[in-house]
Design an enzyme around this catalytic site. Structure first.
Site, PDB file in Angstrom:
ATOM      1  N   ILE A 277       0.823  -1.214   0.000  1.00  0.00           N
ATOM      2  CA  ILE A 277       0.000   0.000   0.000  1.00  0.00           C
ATOM      3  C   ILE A 277       0.859   1.268   0.000  1.00  0.00           C
ATOM      4  O   ILE A 277       0.400   2.343  -0.392  1.00  0.00           O
ATOM      5  CB  ILE A 277      -0.948  -0.024   1.226  1.00  0.00           C
ATOM      6  CG1 ILE A 277      -2.172   0.829   0.988  1.00  0.00           C
ATOM      7  CG2 ILE A 277      -0.233   0.356   2.515  1.00  0.00           C
ATOM      8  CD1 ILE A 277      -3.289   0.599   2.002  1.00  0.00           C
TER       9      ILE A 277
ATOM     10  N   ASN B  22      11.405  -8.813   7.165  1.00  0.00           N
ATOM     11  CA  ASN B  22      11.693  -8.252   8.475  1.00  0.00           C
ATOM     12  C   ASN B  22      11.143  -9.192   9.548  1.00  0.00           C
ATOM     13  O   ASN B  22      10.035  -9.716   9.412  1.00  0.00           O
ATOM     14  CB  ASN B  22      11.038  -6.873   8.611  1.00  0.00           C
ATOM     15  CG  ASN B  22      11.616  -5.869   7.635  1.00  0.00           C
ATOM     16  OD1 ASN B  22      12.822  -5.853   7.410  1.00  0.00           O
ATOM     17  ND2 ASN B  22      10.771  -5.050   7.031  1.00  0.00           N
TER      18      ASN B  22
ATOM     19  N   GLU C 296       6.324  -4.896  11.110  1.00  0.00           N
ATOM     20  CA  GLU C 296       5.140  -4.185  11.604  1.00  0.00           C
ATOM     21  C   GLU C 296       3.870  -5.021  11.537  1.00  0.00           C
ATOM     22  O   GLU C 296       2.945  -4.778  12.313  1.00  0.00           O
ATOM     23  CB  GLU C 296       4.959  -2.877  10.840  1.00  0.00           C
ATOM     24  CG  GLU C 296       6.087  -1.883  11.133  1.00  0.00           C
ATOM     25  CD  GLU C 296       5.832  -0.498  10.579  1.00  0.00           C
ATOM     26  OE1 GLU C 296       5.280  -0.407   9.469  1.00  0.00           O
ATOM     27  OE2 GLU C 296       6.194   0.469  11.267  1.00  0.00           O
ATOM     28  N   VAL C 297       3.794  -5.943  10.588  1.00  0.00           N
ATOM     29  CA  VAL C 297       2.587  -6.769  10.448  1.00  0.00           C
ATOM     30  C   VAL C 297       2.931  -8.197  10.868  1.00  0.00           C
ATOM     31  O   VAL C 297       3.853  -8.800  10.296  1.00  0.00           O
ATOM     32  CB  VAL C 297       2.047  -6.732   9.000  1.00  0.00           C
ATOM     33  CG1 VAL C 297       0.808  -7.607   8.873  1.00  0.00           C
ATOM     34  CG2 VAL C 297       1.735  -5.299   8.573  1.00  0.00           C
TER      35      VAL C 297
ATOM     36  N   HIS D 151       5.687 -11.977   5.722  1.00  0.00           N
ATOM     37  CA  HIS D 151       5.604 -11.413   4.376  1.00  0.00           C
ATOM     38  C   HIS D 151       7.009 -11.197   3.843  1.00  0.00           C
ATOM     39  O   HIS D 151       7.890 -10.752   4.568  1.00  0.00           O
ATOM     40  CB  HIS D 151       4.804 -10.110   4.331  1.00  0.00           C
ATOM     41  CG  HIS D 151       5.147  -9.132   5.410  1.00  0.00           C
ATOM     42  ND1 HIS D 151       4.762  -9.306   6.724  1.00  0.00           N
ATOM     43  CD2 HIS D 151       5.850  -7.969   5.388  1.00  0.00           C
ATOM     44  CE1 HIS D 151       5.198  -8.305   7.447  1.00  0.00           C
ATOM     45  NE2 HIS D 151       5.876  -7.469   6.661  1.00  0.00           N
TER      46      HIS D 151
ATOM     47  N   HIS E 189       8.974  -8.996   1.195  1.00  0.00           N
ATOM     48  CA  HIS E 189       8.919  -7.829   0.321  1.00  0.00           C
ATOM     49  C   HIS E 189       9.691  -8.169  -0.948  1.00  0.00           C
ATOM     50  O   HIS E 189      10.811  -8.683  -0.880  1.00  0.00           O
ATOM     51  CB  HIS E 189       9.594  -6.625   0.965  1.00  0.00           C
ATOM     52  CG  HIS E 189       8.940  -6.123   2.209  1.00  0.00           C
ATOM     53  ND1 HIS E 189       8.090  -5.032   2.224  1.00  0.00           N
ATOM     54  CD2 HIS E 189       9.022  -6.539   3.496  1.00  0.00           C
ATOM     55  CE1 HIS E 189       7.682  -4.806   3.475  1.00  0.00           C
ATOM     56  NE2 HIS E 189       8.241  -5.696   4.257  1.00  0.00           N
TER      57      HIS E 189
HETATM   58  P1  5GP Z   1       6.978  -4.762   7.628  1.00  0.00           P
HETATM   59  O1  5GP Z   1       7.528  -3.503   8.217  1.00  0.00           O
HETATM   60  O2  5GP Z   1       6.066  -5.487   8.593  1.00  0.00           O
HETATM   61  O3  5GP Z   1       8.033  -5.656   7.047  1.00  0.00           O
HETATM   62  O4  5GP Z   1       6.124  -4.313   6.379  1.00  0.00           O
HETATM   63  C1  5GP Z   1       4.732  -4.162   6.385  1.00  0.00           C
HETATM   64  C2  5GP Z   1       4.344  -3.646   5.027  1.00  0.00           C
HETATM   65  O5  5GP Z   1       2.942  -3.798   4.889  1.00  0.00           O
HETATM   66  C3  5GP Z   1       4.652  -2.175   4.803  1.00  0.00           C
HETATM   67  O6  5GP Z   1       5.494  -2.033   3.654  1.00  0.00           O
HETATM   68  C4  5GP Z   1       3.269  -1.530   4.608  1.00  0.00           C
HETATM   69  O7  5GP Z   1       3.283  -0.495   3.655  1.00  0.00           O
HETATM   70  C5  5GP Z   1       2.438  -2.712   4.180  1.00  0.00           C
HETATM   71  N1  5GP Z   1       1.025  -2.600   4.528  1.00  0.00           N
HETATM   72  C6  5GP Z   1       0.521  -2.283   5.752  1.00  0.00           C
HETATM   73  N2  5GP Z   1      -0.813  -2.315   5.733  1.00  0.00           N
HETATM   74  C7  5GP Z   1      -1.162  -2.662   4.469  1.00  0.00           C
HETATM   75  C8  5GP Z   1      -2.426  -2.863   3.837  1.00  0.00           C
HETATM   76  O8  5GP Z   1      -3.493  -2.722   4.421  1.00  0.00           O
HETATM   77  N3  5GP Z   1      -2.390  -3.211   2.522  1.00  0.00           N
HETATM   78  C9  5GP Z   1      -1.228  -3.386   1.840  1.00  0.00           C
HETATM   79  N4  5GP Z   1      -1.327  -3.739   0.550  1.00  0.00           N
HETATM   80  N5  5GP Z   1      -0.030  -3.208   2.406  1.00  0.00           N
HETATM   81  C10 5GP Z   1       0.007  -2.843   3.715  1.00  0.00           C
END
Ligand code: 5GP
Length: 125
Positions: A40, A97, A105-106, A110, A112
């Site tokens: 997003i 991550n 963060e999620v 995942h 990337h």
């Molecule tokens: P992290 O920091 O956990 O590795 O990355 C989480 C990623 O999830 C971030 O790049 C963020 O932009 C993406 N993200 C968070 N919420 C959403 C969402 O609701 N939809 C999509 N498509 N990406 C999201």
């Protein structure tokens, strides 16, 4: 806020809700093992997230608990998505991550997938 990757899986996390179809995403691939969709908040011209369809908090959780079929299915999906998007010849970057220091963060694993331009050094200096 970065998550604690040792916590149990949270079925209310945003990617769990995307997997269940409760929240929208711009999907580029889905099969039994993986869902791939556009981030997003893209950090590169191409920024895709590839997630397993199973309930795994992080790469740590996935590598410890997932079946061989889930692991192979997931990583084959990552490679398939990169090939399908035409990223192999120019090249691309994968990143996962994990936990606090990894700034995850999620709390659903995942990967990337970044591409579409020269990405520079691996980490900010
Ligand atoms: P992290 O920091 O956990 O590795 O990355 C989480 C990623 O999830 C971030 O790049 C963020 O932009 C993406 N993200 C968070 N919420 C959403 C969402 O609701 N939809 C999509 N498509 N990406 C999201």
């Amino acid at each position: 806020m970065p998550i604690d990757a040792t916590l149990p899986y949270d079925d209310a996390n945003i990617f769990a809700r995307i997997l269940r179809g409760e929240l929208p995403c711009t999907a580029v691939f889905r099969d039994q093992w993986a869902l791939a969709f556009h981030d997003i908040n893209p950090q590169a011209p191409t920024h895709i997230l590839v997630i397993p369809t199973g309930r795994y908090v992080s790469m740590d959780d996935f590598s410890a608990r997932a079946s061989d079929a889930e692991i192979s299915g997931f990583f084959r999906a990552v490679g398939h998505v990169a090939r399908t998007l035409g990223l192999v010849e120019p090249g691309y970057r994968l990143l996962a991550n994990v936990g606090q220091d990894g700034h995850q963060e999620v709390p659903h694993l995942h990967i990337h997938l970044f591409g579409g331009k020269p990405l520079g050094p691996m980490l900010a200096r």
